[in-house]
Design an enzyme around this catalytic site. Structure first.
Site, mmCIF file in Angstrom:
data_model
loop_
_atom_site.group_PDB
_atom_site.id
_atom_site.type_symbol
_atom_site.label_atom_id
_atom_site.label_comp_id
_atom_site.label_asym_id
_atom_site.label_seq_id
_atom_site.Cartn_x
_atom_site.Cartn_y
_atom_site.Cartn_z
ATOM 1 N N HIS A 162 56.335 7.766 -5.639
ATOM 2 C CA HIS A 162 55.065 8.258 -6.161
ATOM 3 C C HIS A 162 53.947 8.270 -5.122
ATOM 4 C CE1 HIS A 162 54.200 3.951 -6.386
ATOM 5 N NE2 HIS A 162 52.933 4.261 -6.550
ATOM 6 N N ARG A 163 54.148 7.643 -3.954
ATOM 7 C CA ARG A 163 53.101 7.640 -2.933
ATOM 8 C C ARG A 163 52.857 9.066 -2.450
ATOM 9 N NH1 ARG A 163 50.733 2.768 -3.477
ATOM 10 N NH2 ARG A 163 52.302 1.149 -3.667
#
Length: 372
Positions: free
Chosen positions: A208-209
């Site tokens: 998700h970064r």
């Protein structure tokens, strides 16, 4: 003692659930009342409502409905609405958890109204100022009154920043409270049966970064390398809606990769517990993998949870996916390192938090009564 508890994003829900249970047990004997404030930071049903139901979290007293927008817009919306909440229902203390936008925004509002703030999961640091979470941690810890920590490393970070030891309370990890309280309830997702997958026959990835998922070429290269090194094992990938748009635009498809929607907590923990290994850029999952003794590969250059590496089952791979090859080979060859569980990650953290707060604020009320 009147407590306002703040939650807004998926990691928050897992951290407040056991604290609420501990409050319920003690509230009659110690005259505790609380209001649960959902900021609405995560407004997707799979990221919010489902977690409340599965973890038996009571309906929030109010939902500020501050989802969407840029970080600045979301922060501003939470601050404006949370100020109105506190002016209408002023507590003795505001309890914030973790390091999301809601944590930062609500801490600032409470302190400007001269209300005490306690921070659960205080003192963790990645040293990476490109992470929004790192900004949230630093600002929150520069303002709050009491610090509930997960590790000795977090204690040392706070002491270096000038926090008095009497305000630091090493209690353990509420995420692990939730994990241990619900381990007997985890549910096997239908996706495993549909693909004929058994225990330890698949890898699990979570990404998700922004650095990993927002650039389509980088995301494609990352997935290509993961699939190359894990072959012939299947790879399960719960995909965030924002990331799914990118993958759909890429028309990314590989029979080895099973893309699924975000899971409820009970289903997701089943996937973690029974995976061959987890490949992630998340911090919280490294904690759960450590307690479950599941090999974990973190695609980052730094971590705010170093105890998952020094004691636990996690390793820091870096951001170059080519670094994964040797680690994945060790996992497949059953040569992973021996790991243990960090101190006080025993499922009783929330009890220690509530008991400590009772002592602090009963003493404070007594002192104020004497002075009056």
């Amino acid at each position: 003692m009147k407590i306002s508890l703040v939650a807004g994003a998926r990691p928050n829900f897992m951290k407040i659930a056991p604290i609420l249970k501990a409050i319920e047990i003690r509230k009659q004997e110690h005259n505790i009342s609380y209001r649960l404030i959902h900021t609405g930071q995560h407004y997707d049903k799979n990221m919010s409502d489902n977690f409340f139901k599965q973890l038996n979290i009571p309906e929030p007293h109010i939902n500020l409905e501050s989802g969407g927008g840029t970080q600045a817009e979301q922060t501003a919306s939470i601050m404006v609405k949370f100020e109105k909440e506190l002016l209408s229902h002023r507590p003795d203390v505001v309890l914030v958890v973790g390091d999301v936008t809601s944590t930062l925004a609500c801490t600032i509002v409470a302190k400007k109204l001269c209300i005490d703030v306690v921070h659960v999961e205080a003192g963790i640091r990645s040293g990476d100022m490109t992470m929004p979470e790192e900004i949230n941690r630093i600002v929150t810890d520069s303002l709050c009154d009491h610090f509930f920590t997960t590790s000795e490393v977090a204690n040392e970070n706070l002491i270096r920043n000038g926090v008095a030891k009497k305000r630091i309370h090493f209690v353990g990890n509420t995420m692990i409270d939730t994990l241990l309280q619900n381990l007997h309830r985890i549910k096997k997702p239908s996706i495993l049966t549909e693909h004929g997958l058994s225990e330890h026959e698949y890898f699990l990835i979570t990404l998700h970064r922004p650095a990993n998922v927002d650039d389509k070429d980088n995301l494609k290269y990352l997935l290509d390398k993961i699939l190359e090194y894990t072959f012939p094992y299947k790879v399960l990938f719960p995909v965030h809606p924002r990331t799914k748009i990118i993958l759909d635009n890429l028309k990314y498809s590989n029979d080895q990769l099973i893309q699924i929607e975000p899971m409820g907590y009970l289903e997701f923990i089943y996937l973690v517990k029974n995976s061959k290994a987890v490949i992630t850029d998340s911090g919280g999952i490294t904690e759960e993998a450590t307690v479950l003794n599941v090999p974990c590969l973190t695609l980052r250059n730094s971590t705010e949870r170093p105890e998952t590496i020094s004691i636990g089952s996690n390793v820091l791979v870096g951001t170059n996916p080519e670094n994964l090859e040797s680690y994945i080979k060790d996992i497949i060859d059953n040569k992973w390192k021996q790991s243990g569980i960090p101190p006080l990650w025993d499922g009783r953290t929330s009890e220690r938090i509530v008991d400590t707060m009772i002592k602090i604020y009963e003493m404070k009320q007594f002192a104020e009564g004497v002075s009056n």
